[in-house]
Structures are given as C-alpha cells and as structure tokens.
Design a protein around this motif. Structure first.
Motif, PDB file in Angstrom:
ATOM      1  N   PRO A 107       7.575 -37.997 -13.205  1.00 46.32           N
ATOM      2  CA  PRO A 107       6.771 -39.222 -13.339  1.00 46.32           C
ATOM      3  C   PRO A 107       7.591 -40.479 -13.580  1.00 46.32           C
ATOM      4  N   PHE A 108       8.851 -40.504 -13.200  1.00 50.14           N
ATOM      5  CA  PHE A 108       9.717 -41.669 -13.418  1.00 50.14           C
ATOM      6  C   PHE A 108      10.082 -42.322 -12.084  1.00 50.14           C
ATOM      7  N   HIS A 109       9.158 -42.299 -11.145  1.00 46.35           N
ATOM      8  CA  HIS A 109       9.433 -42.709  -9.770  1.00 46.35           C
ATOM      9  C   HIS A 109       9.032 -44.138  -9.454  1.00 46.35           C
ATOM     10  N   LEU A 156       4.677 -32.122  -9.132  1.00 46.85           N
ATOM     11  CA  LEU A 156       4.242 -33.521  -9.210  1.00 46.85           C
ATOM     12  C   LEU A 156       4.965 -34.380  -8.172  1.00 46.85           C
ATOM     13  N   SER A 157       6.264 -34.183  -8.017  1.00 43.70           N
ATOM     14  CA  SER A 157       7.032 -34.988  -7.061  1.00 43.70           C
ATOM     15  C   SER A 157       6.558 -34.737  -5.634  1.00 43.70           C
ATOM     16  N   GLY A 161       4.649 -37.673  -3.631  1.00 46.65           N
ATOM     17  CA  GLY A 161       5.313 -38.100  -2.411  1.00 46.65           C
ATOM     18  C   GLY A 161       4.430 -37.940  -1.186  1.00 46.65           C
ATOM     19  N   ALA A 162       3.652 -36.846  -1.137  1.00 45.35           N
ATOM     20  CA  ALA A 162       2.766 -36.620   0.004  1.00 45.35           C
ATOM     21  C   ALA A 162       1.584 -37.589  -0.003  1.00 45.35           C
ATOM     22  N   SER A 179      11.194 -39.332   0.443  1.00 48.26           N
ATOM     23  CA  SER A 179      12.323 -38.884  -0.376  1.00 48.26           C
ATOM     24  C   SER A 179      11.841 -38.232  -1.671  1.00 48.26           C
ATOM     25  N   ILE A 180      10.790 -38.797  -2.285  1.00 46.58           N
ATOM     26  CA  ILE A 180      10.232 -38.220  -3.513  1.00 46.58           C
ATOM     27  C   ILE A 180       9.675 -36.824  -3.231  1.00 46.58           C
TER      28      ILE A 180
END
Length: 336
Positions: A107-109, A156-157, A161-162, A179-180
């Motif tokens: 969750p730091f994206h 989560l990533s 990302g999707a 990328s995420i």
C-alpha cells in the motif's frame, strides 16, 4: 538543436556502479550507502530536461525514497542490536516496509504513478526496472524470516495494478500500474523460489524496455495519439504489440513462462488462494494490454507531410532486434 548534457554520463555511471556495489556488499552499511548513491544518481536523470513537471516528479521521488531510507536505516540498525529472531521480527517488518516504499508496492504505491506520468520514457524505463533490483535483492535476504508477510502484499499489488490500469488512457500512468501488478507477481515468489523471481524480473524488464522505447519513437503519451501516430513502420508496431502481449503473459510469448512457473510454485506450497487472485488479476491486466496492442496496430503507417517516417537507426537494429528475439521467441528479426 538539442543541448548535450555530458554530466548525465556521470550519473548513469554512478547509477550502474551503485547497483553493482549493493549486490557485492558484505554488510548493511555498504548496502545502505549503495541505495543512497543510487537514489542521488537517479534524481538528476529525472530532472534532466528542467521542466516543471519533471522537477515536481523528482521532488516526489526524493520524498518517497527518503522516507523508505529512514525506515530501512531504522530496521538495519535495530536488527544489528538483537540476536534472536523474535526480537528482530518487528524490525524486519520496518525494514521490509522501507523497501516496499522504495519499490512502490501496495500500500505504499501512491507516489509511483504520479512520478511515472511526469517524466521521460527513458526515466520510466529505469524507474520501472533498474531501480527495483536492490530492494528485491534485500527482500530476498529476509524472505525466510517472514514468508507470509509477502503474500498479502503480492495480492494487493497485483489487484491494485490490474484495477488501476483499467481506467488509464495516459500511457506512462498505465505502465506504472502495469509495473505495480508485475511487482506483485515477483513478491509472491520471493519466499519460495528467488531464482524464479530473477527470471520473471529479467523477462519483465526486457519486455517493458522494448515497449517504452518504441512508445518513445512514436512520440505518444496516450492511447488516442497512439492510434493516429505514423512515425514508425508496421514491423515496429508489430514488435510493440508482441512486447505488450508478452507483458500480459499471452501464450506462446515468453512472458507466459515465468507466470506459469510462479503459479506452479504457489500451488506446490499450498497457496491456492494467492495463485487464484494473481491469475484473475492477470486476466484484468491482459484486457488493457490487448487495448494497447490493438491501438498500436490500428495506427496508420502512411507518413504525413509534416511527419516523415523515421529511418531505422543503428540503435534500433543493433539493440531492439536481439531484444525482440529474446522477448518474442517466435517472431525474431522483425526489424530487418
């Protein structure tokens, strides 16, 4: 005439040497110094055009990386004090949080798409690929201590990302969410098979670099302008389409292989739920990869009077051709 920037060679050299120094480091202090050198080398590259948007992106990147470095240094210094694993566990969490911030994992994206949307394609390539090497390497060191911390982060990533990429029409932002999503796949395999993570990262990096290099040649930043672009040949458009589909894991392209290996690894370790969510997220990402691929193939190849076609350069034929062979497998030598 474009002004030459010879100082960039220095920063590219230190960017490369800092990563090599981190890989060969024998203690945490050298590792942290390598990370800081890596960050300070990349910031001038980010803001090399001196535009306001790139300066803003460089500041955001610096703040995110400085925050991650603070957590990383706190975790490293605390781990060195305690000897037993139970005492080290909370500090390993802090260290991992710092690395996740640096990579832009959920969750730091939140900083990652904003920075990607305001920088050049070359900086996007470096930020999406090269800048992830050191954090992934450090995470693999501690994967055996907290293996099941990585699976929720991976889920989560991949999901964010999707879902985040579905509503994007701005190509750098779309590639940021891509990328995420791929980072989620890599994180999921770190606790179980680090070699699989390396293979996935190499194939992802090659496919991403090819896609972004061709988008840079097309002089396009969104899907609509991609359709109307006529600056590259049909062979280059086919190469772009195949590279994008390889990112999506479309069989029989090369990007399909590491995803199958990771799914097999997760199933063998009894993580069926994680494998299912990653598979569903891959279907969602494939939808916007197909949209990009179709948009690139629909673009006209007839040059306009104001935009004559660009002749293939030595860089295109000597670099993109072997990368096409490595990435696409069944479609070699598209640029000849």
């Amino acid at each position: 005439m474009q002004h030459q920037k010879p100082y960039l060679f220095l920063f590219f050299s230190t960017l490369l040497s800092s990563t090599i120094m981190a890989i060969s480091s024998s203690n945490f202090i050298l590792l942290w110094i390598s990370l800081e050198l890596n960050m300070m080398s990349f910031i001038p590259i980010l803001s090399s055009s001196k535009s306001n948007l790139e300066t803003e992106a460089a500041i955001k990147y610096f703040l995110a990386q400085a925050t991650g470095s603070g957590f990383l240094l706190l975790g490293i210094s605390s781990i060195s004090i305690f000897n037993n694993l139970m005492s080290q566990f909370p500090f390993i969490l802090i260290l991992s949080m710092g690395l996740l911030i640096k990579m832009g994992a959920v969750p730091f994206h939140f900083w990652f798409p904003h920075v990607m949307s305001n920088i050049s394609w070359l900086s996007c390539i470096i930020l999406s690929t090269w800048q992830k090497i050191i954090p992934i390497m450090i995470l693999s060191y501690y994967s055996s201590s907290i293996p099941y911390l990585f699976l929720p982060i991976a889920i989560l990533s991949a999901s964010v990302g999707a879902l985040g990429g579905l509503k994007q029409s701005h190509l750098p932002s779309l590639m940021a969410y891509s990328s995420i999503a791929h980072l989620g796949w890599m994180i999921s395999s770190i606790p179980f098979n680090s070699f699989t993570t390396i293979i996935y990262f190499i194939i992802y990096s090659i496919s991403t670099a090819i896609s972004m290099l061709i988008m840079n040649l097309m002089k396009t930043l969104n899907l609509k302008s991609m359709i109307s672009s006529n600056l590259i040949s049909m062979k280059m458009k086919l190469l772009l389409s195949m590279s994008i589909l390889s990112l999506g894991g479309m069989p029989p392209l090369l990007g399909f292989i590491p995803k199958i290996i990771i799914l097999k690894t997760l199933l063998q370790s009894s993580n069926q739920l994680c494998a299912l969510i990653l598979l569903l997220s891959s279907v969602l990402t494939l939808s916007y990869y197909l949209n990009m691929s179709i948009s690139s193939l629909m673009s006209s190849s007839i040059p306009s009077p104001s935009n004559p076609p660009q002749s293939p350069s030595f860089f295109n034929t000597s670099i993109l051709t072997p990368l096409a062979i490595l990435t696409l497998g069944l479609f070699p030598l598209l640029l000849i």
